[in-house]
Design an enzyme around this catalytic site. Sequence first.
Site, PDB file in Angstrom:
ATOM      1  N   TYR A  11      77.030  95.805  96.709  1.00  0.00           N
ATOM      2  CA  TYR A  11      77.401  94.588  95.969  1.00  0.00           C
ATOM      3  C   TYR A  11      77.528  94.882  94.473  1.00  0.00           C
ATOM      4  O   TYR A  11      78.520  94.508  93.834  1.00  0.00           O
ATOM      5  CB  TYR A  11      76.343  93.495  96.214  1.00  0.00           C
ATOM      6  CG  TYR A  11      76.455  92.337  95.246  1.00  0.00           C
ATOM      7  CD1 TYR A  11      77.519  91.435  95.334  1.00  0.00           C
ATOM      8  CD2 TYR A  11      75.512  92.142  94.230  1.00  0.00           C
ATOM      9  CE1 TYR A  11      77.635  90.377  94.436  1.00  0.00           C
ATOM     10  CE2 TYR A  11      75.625  91.090  93.339  1.00  0.00           C
ATOM     11  CZ  TYR A  11      76.688  90.210  93.446  1.00  0.00           C
ATOM     12  OH  TYR A  11      76.804  89.167  92.548  1.00  0.00           O
TER      13      TYR A  11
HETATM   14  P1  NAD Z   1      78.570  81.337  96.222  1.00  0.00           P
HETATM   15  O1  NAD Z   1      78.648  82.146  97.449  1.00  0.00           O
HETATM   16  O2  NAD Z   1      77.812  80.064  96.287  1.00  0.00           O
HETATM   17  O3  NAD Z   1      80.058  81.031  95.684  1.00  0.00           O
HETATM   18  C1  NAD Z   1      81.102  81.969  95.781  1.00  0.00           C
HETATM   19  C2  NAD Z   1      82.307  81.252  96.400  1.00  0.00           C
HETATM   20  O4  NAD Z   1      83.406  82.172  96.413  1.00  0.00           O
HETATM   21  C3  NAD Z   1      82.076  80.789  97.825  1.00  0.00           C
HETATM   22  O5  NAD Z   1      82.264  79.386  97.950  1.00  0.00           O
HETATM   23  C4  NAD Z   1      83.109  81.573  98.637  1.00  0.00           C
HETATM   24  O6  NAD Z   1      83.665  80.864  99.736  1.00  0.00           O
HETATM   25  C5  NAD Z   1      84.159  81.894  97.589  1.00  0.00           C
HETATM   26  N1  NAD Z   1      84.970  83.043  97.972  1.00  0.00           N
HETATM   27  C6  NAD Z   1      84.527  84.277  98.305  1.00  0.00           C
HETATM   28  N2  NAD Z   1      85.553  85.062  98.662  1.00  0.00           N
HETATM   29  C7  NAD Z   1      86.679  84.306  98.559  1.00  0.00           C
HETATM   30  C8  NAD Z   1      88.047  84.538  98.799  1.00  0.00           C
HETATM   31  N3  NAD Z   1      88.477  85.715  99.279  1.00  0.00           N
HETATM   32  N4  NAD Z   1      88.930  83.547  98.575  1.00  0.00           N
HETATM   33  C9  NAD Z   1      88.511  82.331  98.130  1.00  0.00           C
HETATM   34  N5  NAD Z   1      87.206  82.043  97.909  1.00  0.00           N
HETATM   35  C10 NAD Z   1      86.303  83.017  98.116  1.00  0.00           C
HETATM   36  O7  NAD Z   1      77.997  82.288  95.063  1.00  0.00           O
HETATM   37  P2  NAD Z   1      77.408  81.915  93.634  1.00  0.00           P
HETATM   38  O8  NAD Z   1      75.965  82.180  93.652  1.00  0.00           O
HETATM   39  O9  NAD Z   1      77.937  80.599  93.204  1.00  0.00           O
HETATM   40  O10 NAD Z   1      78.093  83.069  92.756  1.00  0.00           O
HETATM   41  C11 NAD Z   1      79.288  82.830  92.027  1.00  0.00           C
HETATM   42  C12 NAD Z   1      79.662  84.098  91.284  1.00  0.00           C
HETATM   43  O11 NAD Z   1      78.605  84.473  90.396  1.00  0.00           O
HETATM   44  C13 NAD Z   1      79.921  85.315  92.156  1.00  0.00           C
HETATM   45  O12 NAD Z   1      80.977  86.049  91.584  1.00  0.00           O
HETATM   46  C14 NAD Z   1      78.626  86.101  92.073  1.00  0.00           C
HETATM   47  O13 NAD Z   1      78.832  87.473  92.301  1.00  0.00           O
HETATM   48  C15 NAD Z   1      78.207  85.806  90.654  1.00  0.00           C
HETATM   49  N6  NAD Z   1      76.768  85.914  90.409  1.00  0.00           N
HETATM   50  C16 NAD Z   1      75.908  85.048  90.996  1.00  0.00           C
HETATM   51  C17 NAD Z   1      74.545  85.126  90.701  1.00  0.00           C
HETATM   52  C18 NAD Z   1      73.535  84.216  91.310  1.00  0.00           C
HETATM   53  O14 NAD Z   1      72.338  84.437  91.104  1.00  0.00           O
HETATM   54  N7  NAD Z   1      73.940  83.180  92.046  1.00  0.00           N
HETATM   55  C19 NAD Z   1      74.088  86.112  89.813  1.00  0.00           C
HETATM   56  C20 NAD Z   1      74.998  87.007  89.272  1.00  0.00           C
HETATM   57  C21 NAD Z   1      76.352  86.883  89.557  1.00  0.00           C
HETATM   58  C1  UGA Z   2      70.679  87.464  92.851  1.00  0.00           C
HETATM   59  C2  UGA Z   2      71.957  86.953  93.540  1.00  0.00           C
HETATM   60  O1  UGA Z   2      71.750  86.822  94.931  1.00  0.00           O
HETATM   61  C3  UGA Z   2      73.136  87.850  93.325  1.00  0.00           C
HETATM   62  O2  UGA Z   2      74.293  87.137  93.709  1.00  0.00           O
HETATM   63  C4  UGA Z   2      73.243  88.191  91.890  1.00  0.00           C
HETATM   64  O3  UGA Z   2      74.329  88.986  91.614  1.00  0.00           O
HETATM   65  C5  UGA Z   2      71.968  88.829  91.379  1.00  0.00           C
HETATM   66  O4  UGA Z   2      70.935  87.843  91.530  1.00  0.00           O
HETATM   67  C6  UGA Z   2      72.085  89.151  89.929  1.00  0.00           C
HETATM   68  O5  UGA Z   2      71.270  88.749  89.112  1.00  0.00           O
HETATM   69  O6  UGA Z   2      73.013  89.841  89.572  1.00  0.00           O
HETATM   70  P1  UGA Z   2      68.565  88.732  93.593  1.00  0.00           P
HETATM   71  O7  UGA Z   2      68.032  89.094  92.263  1.00  0.00           O
HETATM   72  O8  UGA Z   2      68.275  89.631  94.741  1.00  0.00           O
HETATM   73  O9  UGA Z   2      70.132  88.557  93.567  1.00  0.00           O
HETATM   74  O10 UGA Z   2      68.068  87.221  93.840  1.00  0.00           O
HETATM   75  P2  UGA Z   2      67.122  86.579  94.938  1.00  0.00           P
HETATM   76  O11 UGA Z   2      67.809  86.593  96.250  1.00  0.00           O
HETATM   77  O12 UGA Z   2      66.653  85.275  94.419  1.00  0.00           O
HETATM   78  O13 UGA Z   2      65.914  87.609  95.032  1.00  0.00           O
HETATM   79  C7  UGA Z   2      64.994  87.811  93.973  1.00  0.00           C
HETATM   80  C8  UGA Z   2      63.892  88.708  94.479  1.00  0.00           C
HETATM   81  O14 UGA Z   2      63.172  88.006  95.485  1.00  0.00           O
HETATM   82  C9  UGA Z   2      64.388  90.000  95.107  1.00  0.00           C
HETATM   83  O15 UGA Z   2      63.536  91.055  94.746  1.00  0.00           O
HETATM   84  C10 UGA Z   2      64.304  89.743  96.598  1.00  0.00           C
HETATM   85  O16 UGA Z   2      64.013  90.885  97.371  1.00  0.00           O
HETATM   86  C11 UGA Z   2      63.146  88.776  96.674  1.00  0.00           C
HETATM   87  N1  UGA Z   2      63.296  87.838  97.834  1.00  0.00           N
HETATM   88  C12 UGA Z   2      64.412  87.079  97.944  1.00  0.00           C
HETATM   89  C13 UGA Z   2      62.306  87.772  98.774  1.00  0.00           C
HETATM   90  O17 UGA Z   2      61.272  88.488  98.696  1.00  0.00           O
HETATM   91  N2  UGA Z   2      62.465  86.916  99.824  1.00  0.00           N
HETATM   92  C14 UGA Z   2      63.559  86.118  99.957  1.00  0.00           C
HETATM   93  O18 UGA Z   2      63.653  85.336 100.936  1.00  0.00           O
HETATM   94  C15 UGA Z   2      64.562  86.194  98.984  1.00  0.00           C
END
Ligand code: NAD
Ligand code: UGA
Length: 343
Positions: A169
Amino acid sequence: MTNVLSHTAGTPTIPSDSGRPRRVVVTGAAGFIGGHLITRLIADGASVVGLDRRDPACDVAAAQSLGEALGQPAFTFRRVDLTSPGWEPLLSGAEVVFHLAALPGVRPSWGPGFDDYAMCNVVATQRVMDVAIQARVPRVVVASSSSVYGSTGGGPTSETVPTRPLSPYGVTKLATEALALAHAQRHDSATTVAALRYFTVYGPRQRSDMLIGRALTAALGGGPVVLYGSGEQSRDFTYIGDIVEATIAASRTQASGAFNIGAGRATSVREVLRVAEDLTGRPVPVTAAPAGDGDVPATLADSTLARDVLGWQPQVELTTGMRRHLDWLRSYPIGHADATATA
Ligand code: NAD
Ligand code: UGA
């Protein structure tokens, strides 16, 4: 790999007469961050076209994300898969494209699921950027991730720290931002790009695979949290409202490059479980599981660049943000069962 993404601070410019984006496109509209961003953009007076391959008519999480926007005259939703042709004309006339669509989880990116990560995070970004450049969209804001850094040693990480992603990822997110910034350098480009490295985002409507929602849900009786590894791993958990404000701020400048967007405080997984217990007054049941590959020991953002160039600073500290997240979970009965699903 070192961070080759240079940052150029341009004179801040605003892409519409009114001081706000007039017509904007949001990809990943039906997602966690996309839905919040769209609500904020509509409140700001923008006309928003949202693109997503999930259909809010038959996907509960998508309907929840877009609930506040669906039916509003300023919002148009189009169900499209960005990896298939047909959606390109929808970018015409856009003043800003917010490219958030991606497959987001770290854990499922290993194994056969990677093909879809490569398509949605890399190939789709290539196409979105190609179309944005051809349509002469002035500004693209693209969602990147703290996962581009890999293992950093735990100290505050600035954008000058080398990027060494430890998960498939993370590799795709580094490719996402590199592709977007490369397109912006094309000879025929009138587009500037900000790649925002979001750090673990939480708050109402958080994706059901993520820690904070799972911990709060477990305390509310939704079944145990699977604890990966020791629980001593830490994250810079960042509130969704702060993420949205940073994303809007990035759309209002022409500054190009990669920007960290994080709260600036590291919290361990075990500490999150303790806060969840304090806020709910109930224990968080836990099931132990081995640490996952690519689950980095720590993340912590140095967001000085975002402060200086975008004028953005985080506002919401963890307990306040988790309380808002808890209030939302309590008001949303079917979320509890969903949040116990395995990622
Ligand atoms: P999410 O899964 O809730 O939203 C992503 C959306 O993108 C989904 O609704 C999915 O259907 C859509 N999508 C994926 N592939 C597609 C495609 N081929 N065509 C059209 N739509 C498509 O995820 P999120 O948590 O809202 O994350 C949004 C963005 O932020 C992502 O780019 C993710 O990598 C980034 N991001 C999220 C986090 C986090 O903690 N949530 C942290 C760092 C980066
Ligand atoms: C999150 C998002 O899922 C990614 O989309 C994003 O890109 C990433 O942050 C980011 O900052 O770039 P992550 O940090 O793994 O990834 O977020 P969580 O899923 O909330 O996990 C946080 C920590 O909790 C991790 O160490 C994970 O292993 C732990 N965790 C998570 C658990 O122990 N149990 C769970 O059920 C979920």
